[in-house]
Design a protein around this motif. Structure first.
Motif, PDB file in Angstrom:
ATOM      1  N   PHE A 145      74.404  23.498  53.805  1.00 38.52           N
ATOM      2  CA  PHE A 145      73.423  22.543  53.653  1.00 38.52           C
ATOM      3  C   PHE A 145      72.326  23.037  54.425  1.00 38.52           C
ATOM      4  O   PHE A 145      72.445  22.911  55.530  1.00 38.52           O
ATOM      5  CB  PHE A 145      73.886  21.039  54.068  1.00 38.52           C
ATOM      6  N   LEU A 146      71.004  22.727  53.618  1.00 41.59           N
ATOM      7  CA  LEU A 146      69.750  23.188  54.509  1.00 41.59           C
ATOM      8  C   LEU A 146      68.647  22.518  53.952  1.00 41.59           C
ATOM      9  O   LEU A 146      68.624  22.142  52.513  1.00 41.59           O
ATOM     10  CB  LEU A 146      69.653  24.732  54.099  1.00 41.59           C
ATOM     11  N   HIS A 147      67.801  22.250  54.812  1.00 39.84           N
ATOM     12  CA  HIS A 147      66.296  21.634  54.380  1.00 39.84           C
ATOM     13  C   HIS A 147      65.634  22.575  53.437  1.00 39.84           C
ATOM     14  O   HIS A 147      65.097  22.436  52.166  1.00 39.84           O
ATOM     15  CB  HIS A 147      65.583  21.068  55.344  1.00 39.84           C
ATOM     16  N   GLY A 148      65.428  23.655  53.802  1.00 42.19           N
ATOM     17  CA  GLY A 148      64.750  24.743  53.420  1.00 42.19           C
ATOM     18  C   GLY A 148      63.281  25.126  53.977  1.00 42.19           C
ATOM     19  O   GLY A 148      62.816  26.221  53.244  1.00 42.19           O
ATOM     20  N   HIS A 149      62.836  24.658  55.013  1.00 34.80           N
ATOM     21  CA  HIS A 149      61.756  24.914  55.551  1.00 34.80           C
ATOM     22  C   HIS A 149      61.758  26.157  56.576  1.00 34.80           C
ATOM     23  O   HIS A 149      60.803  26.684  56.944  1.00 34.80           O
ATOM     24  CB  HIS A 149      60.943  23.749  56.318  1.00 34.80           C
ATOM     25  N   THR A 150      63.046  26.413  56.593  1.00 33.87           N
ATOM     26  CA  THR A 150      63.511  27.770  57.676  1.00 33.87           C
ATOM     27  C   THR A 150      64.296  28.533  57.014  1.00 33.87           C
ATOM     28  O   THR A 150      65.117  27.917  56.192  1.00 33.87           O
ATOM     29  CB  THR A 150      63.950  26.991  59.131  1.00 33.87           C
ATOM     30  N   TRP A 151      64.692  29.482  57.832  1.00 31.50           N
ATOM     31  CA  TRP A 151      65.923  30.507  57.208  1.00 31.50           C
ATOM     32  C   TRP A 151      67.153  29.823  57.503  1.00 31.50           C
ATOM     33  O   TRP A 151      67.374  29.123  58.658  1.00 31.50           O
ATOM     34  CB  TRP A 151      65.646  31.968  57.917  1.00 31.50           C
ATOM     35  N   PRO A 152      68.205  29.850  56.659  1.00 32.15           N
ATOM     36  CA  PRO A 152      69.499  29.285  57.379  1.00 32.15           C
ATOM     37  C   PRO A 152      70.265  29.984  57.994  1.00 32.15           C
ATOM     38  O   PRO A 152      70.053  31.323  58.238  1.00 32.15           O
ATOM     39  CB  PRO A 152      70.068  29.283  55.896  1.00 32.15           C
ATOM     40  N   ALA A 153      71.008  29.417  58.987  1.00 27.62           N
ATOM     41  CA  ALA A 153      71.995  30.344  60.056  1.00 27.62           C
ATOM     42  C   ALA A 153      72.861  31.067  59.044  1.00 27.62           C
ATOM     43  O   ALA A 153      73.075  30.902  57.684  1.00 27.62           O
ATOM     44  CB  ALA A 153      72.743  29.100  60.900  1.00 27.62           C
ATOM     45  N   CYS A 188      73.032  24.084  49.058  1.00 26.28           N
ATOM     46  CA  CYS A 188      72.098  23.032  48.841  1.00 26.28           C
ATOM     47  C   CYS A 188      70.802  23.052  49.665  1.00 26.28           C
ATOM     48  O   CYS A 188      71.114  22.867  51.032  1.00 26.28           O
ATOM     49  CB  CYS A 188      72.855  21.604  48.903  1.00 26.28           C
ATOM     50  N   VAL A 189      69.727  23.029  48.823  1.00 27.26           N
ATOM     51  CA  VAL A 189      68.418  23.101  49.650  1.00 27.26           C
ATOM     52  C   VAL A 189      67.529  22.078  49.046  1.00 27.26           C
ATOM     53  O   VAL A 189      67.472  21.572  47.718  1.00 27.26           O
ATOM     54  CB  VAL A 189      67.807  24.496  49.291  1.00 27.26           C
ATOM     55  N   GLY A 190      66.649  21.424  50.143  1.00 24.94           N
ATOM     56  CA  GLY A 190      65.787  20.538  49.654  1.00 24.94           C
ATOM     57  C   GLY A 190      64.426  21.022  49.754  1.00 24.94           C
ATOM     58  O   GLY A 190      64.102  22.256  49.546  1.00 24.94           O
ATOM     59  N   HIS A 191      63.407  20.449  50.343  1.00 25.37           N
ATOM     60  CA  HIS A 191      62.107  20.679  50.638  1.00 25.37           C
ATOM     61  C   HIS A 191      61.124  21.088  49.594  1.00 25.37           C
ATOM     62  O   HIS A 191      59.993  20.604  49.638  1.00 25.37           O
ATOM     63  CB  HIS A 191      61.947  21.908  51.637  1.00 25.37           C
ATOM     64  N   GLU A 192      61.555  21.471  48.446  1.00 28.79           N
ATOM     65  CA  GLU A 192      60.778  22.161  47.397  1.00 28.79           C
ATOM     66  C   GLU A 192      60.292  21.001  46.521  1.00 28.79           C
ATOM     67  O   GLU A 192      59.134  21.038  45.930  1.00 28.79           O
ATOM     68  CB  GLU A 192      61.488  23.161  46.477  1.00 28.79           C
ATOM     69  N   HIS A 193      60.848  20.094  46.422  1.00 30.04           N
ATOM     70  CA  HIS A 193      60.710  18.933  45.400  1.00 30.04           C
ATOM     71  C   HIS A 193      60.281  19.533  44.042  1.00 30.04           C
ATOM     72  O   HIS A 193      59.409  19.410  43.443  1.00 30.04           O
ATOM     73  CB  HIS A 193      59.582  18.031  45.773  1.00 30.04           C
ATOM     74  N   SER A 226      59.360  27.331  50.646  1.00 25.82           N
ATOM     75  CA  SER A 226      60.330  27.907  51.540  1.00 25.82           C
ATOM     76  C   SER A 226      60.348  29.259  51.896  1.00 25.82           C
ATOM     77  O   SER A 226      59.821  30.030  50.912  1.00 25.82           O
ATOM     78  CB  SER A 226      61.940  27.684  50.768  1.00 25.82           C
ATOM     79  N   PRO A 227      60.592  29.871  53.315  1.00 23.62           N
ATOM     80  CA  PRO A 227      60.240  31.276  53.315  1.00 23.62           C
ATOM     81  C   PRO A 227      61.174  32.311  52.567  1.00 23.62           C
ATOM     82  O   PRO A 227      61.010  33.464  52.665  1.00 23.62           O
ATOM     83  CB  PRO A 227      60.907  31.370  54.874  1.00 23.62           C
ATOM     84  N   PHE A 228      62.646  31.926  51.944  1.00 20.63           N
ATOM     85  CA  PHE A 228      63.213  32.735  51.254  1.00 20.63           C
ATOM     86  C   PHE A 228      63.232  32.558  49.886  1.00 20.63           C
ATOM     87  O   PHE A 228      63.856  33.205  49.171  1.00 20.63           O
ATOM     88  CB  PHE A 228      64.891  32.596  51.952  1.00 20.63           C
ATOM     89  N   LEU A 229      62.420  31.639  49.281  1.00 19.06           N
ATOM     90  CA  LEU A 229      62.199  31.497  47.777  1.00 19.06           C
ATOM     91  C   LEU A 229      60.690  31.719  47.426  1.00 19.06           C
ATOM     92  O   LEU A 229      59.944  31.473  48.274  1.00 19.06           O
ATOM     93  CB  LEU A 229      62.518  30.144  47.607  1.00 19.06           C
ATOM     94  N   PRO A 230      60.702  32.488  46.181  1.00 20.21           N
ATOM     95  CA  PRO A 230      61.537  32.701  45.350  1.00 20.21           C
ATOM     96  C   PRO A 230      62.210  34.254  45.558  1.00 20.21           C
ATOM     97  O   PRO A 230      63.365  34.598  44.839  1.00 20.21           O
ATOM     98  CB  PRO A 230      60.805  32.881  44.207  1.00 20.21           C
ATOM     99  N   ASP A 231      61.942  34.985  46.761  1.00 15.52           N
ATOM    100  CA  ASP A 231      62.452  36.366  46.827  1.00 15.52           C
ATOM    101  C   ASP A 231      63.941  36.184  46.807  1.00 15.52           C
ATOM    102  O   ASP A 231      64.559  37.510  46.356  1.00 15.52           O
ATOM    103  CB  ASP A 231      62.189  36.959  48.327  1.00 15.52           C
ATOM    104  N   ALA A 232      64.592  35.453  47.142  1.00 14.82           N
ATOM    105  CA  ALA A 232      65.946  35.563  47.419  1.00 14.82           C
ATOM    106  C   ALA A 232      66.967  35.158  46.026  1.00 14.82           C
ATOM    107  O   ALA A 232      68.018  35.037  45.878  1.00 14.82           O
ATOM    108  CB  ALA A 232      66.774  34.661  48.549  1.00 14.82           C
ATOM    109  N   LEU A 233      66.026  34.602  45.093  1.00 13.03           N
ATOM    110  CA  LEU A 233      66.701  34.192  43.997  1.00 13.03           C
ATOM    111  C   LEU A 233      66.905  35.521  42.807  1.00 13.03           C
ATOM    112  O   LEU A 233      66.125  36.477  42.881  1.00 13.03           O
ATOM    113  CB  LEU A 233      65.888  33.103  43.263  1.00 13.03           C
TER     114      LEU A 233
END
Length: 268
Positions: A147-155, A165-170, A240-247
């Motif tokens: 579970f992650l909000h998404g404004h930072t990189w995940p642990a 599961c990610v939020g932040h983008e709406h 998010s710093p990892f989207l969309p690159d990580a998709l």
């Protein structure tokens, strides 16, 4: 890298609602993102928009979902409140009323989002019979679900989940009718992730990750008055710093709240 089936049963949207059920360590969690309590005060200061408060309706909707799903806990993927920093009086009142109602029913885990910087769980932690916990911004893992909000990189532990599961983008899509009219609809995004961006950020080789071929589920905002990322409109960028690159972009689908599959988000 270890592979695993991310399994649709781990996280499933609640039909017609911006919420999902997640299976975590033998429990069922109700998961929502971006509640943004007190948003009307924020809109007044930020944009000069005057709206009547929907605080009661938001709370009734969330408590209704607790009745409908009957979960063992509530997980909020960040931005429970709206104002960055200390909440003003109206927002604090809304949060207190909300958490009193919810914590009387279930434990609550909040993944700290960018709007939760001033949120102090000790201020609200005695609001009901159950405990309130707030995680670090890098997220948390419960069972096989990250579970992650998404404004930072995940642990790293979150990256090594079976599903994230990610939020932040709406996320939202613009849909056009036959005569060129358009409307905005909140949407889910779901699809596979690539390990390389996370490995680069963590400073490890991709093969060193306990990579489980995870799916990502990007949650629509619970608050229907918040803006968002129009994922099928050219020129709109992810937050998010990892989207969309990580998709694995061509394999990530958009879904409406009623479950309608729209296909790959970039071609909707």
């Amino acid at each position: 890298m270890a592979g695993a089936d991310s399994g649709p049963a781990l996280v499933e949207p609640v039909p017609g609602a911006p919420a999902a059920r997640a299976s975590v360590d033998g429990e069922t969690a109700l998961v929502v993102a971006d509640y943004h309590a007190g948003i009307e005060v924020g809109l007044r200061y930020e944009r000069g928009v005057e709206l009547e408060s929907n605080a009661d309706l938001r709370r009734i909707r969330l408590v209704g979902l607790l009745d409908r799903v009957d979960p063992d806990r509530l997980v909020v993927l960040g931005d429970l409140g709206h104002r960055i920093g200390d909440a003003g009086d109206r927002e604090a009142d809304e949060l207190a009323t909300l958490l009193t109602a919810v914590l009387d029913r279930v434990p609550v885990t909040i993944v700290r989002g960018n709007h939760d910087a001033g949120f102090d769980p000790d201020e609200f932690g005695q609001s009901g019979r159950h405990p309130l916990a707030i995680t670090e911004p890098a997220g948390t893992r419960l069972g096989r679900v990250g579970f992650l909000h998404g404004h930072t990189w995940p642990a790293r532990a979150v990256v090594e989940s079976d599903i994230l599961c990610v939020g932040h983008e709406h996320p939202a899509v613009r849909l056009e009718d036959e005569v060129g009219g358009g409307r905005k609809e909140r949407a889910w995004l779901r699809g596979p992730l690539r390990p390389e961006p996370f490995a680069d950020h963590l400073g490890v080789a991709a093969d060193d990750l306990d990579w489980r071929n995870p799916a990502v589920v990007v949650f629509p905002a619970f608050n229907d008055r918040s803006g968002g990322t129009w994922v099928n409109v050219e020129g709109q960028g992810f937050l998010s710093p990892f989207l969309p690159d990580a998709l694995v972009a061509d394999a990530v689908d958009a879904y409406l709240l009623d479950g309608t599959r729209l296909g790959p988000y970039r071609t909707v």
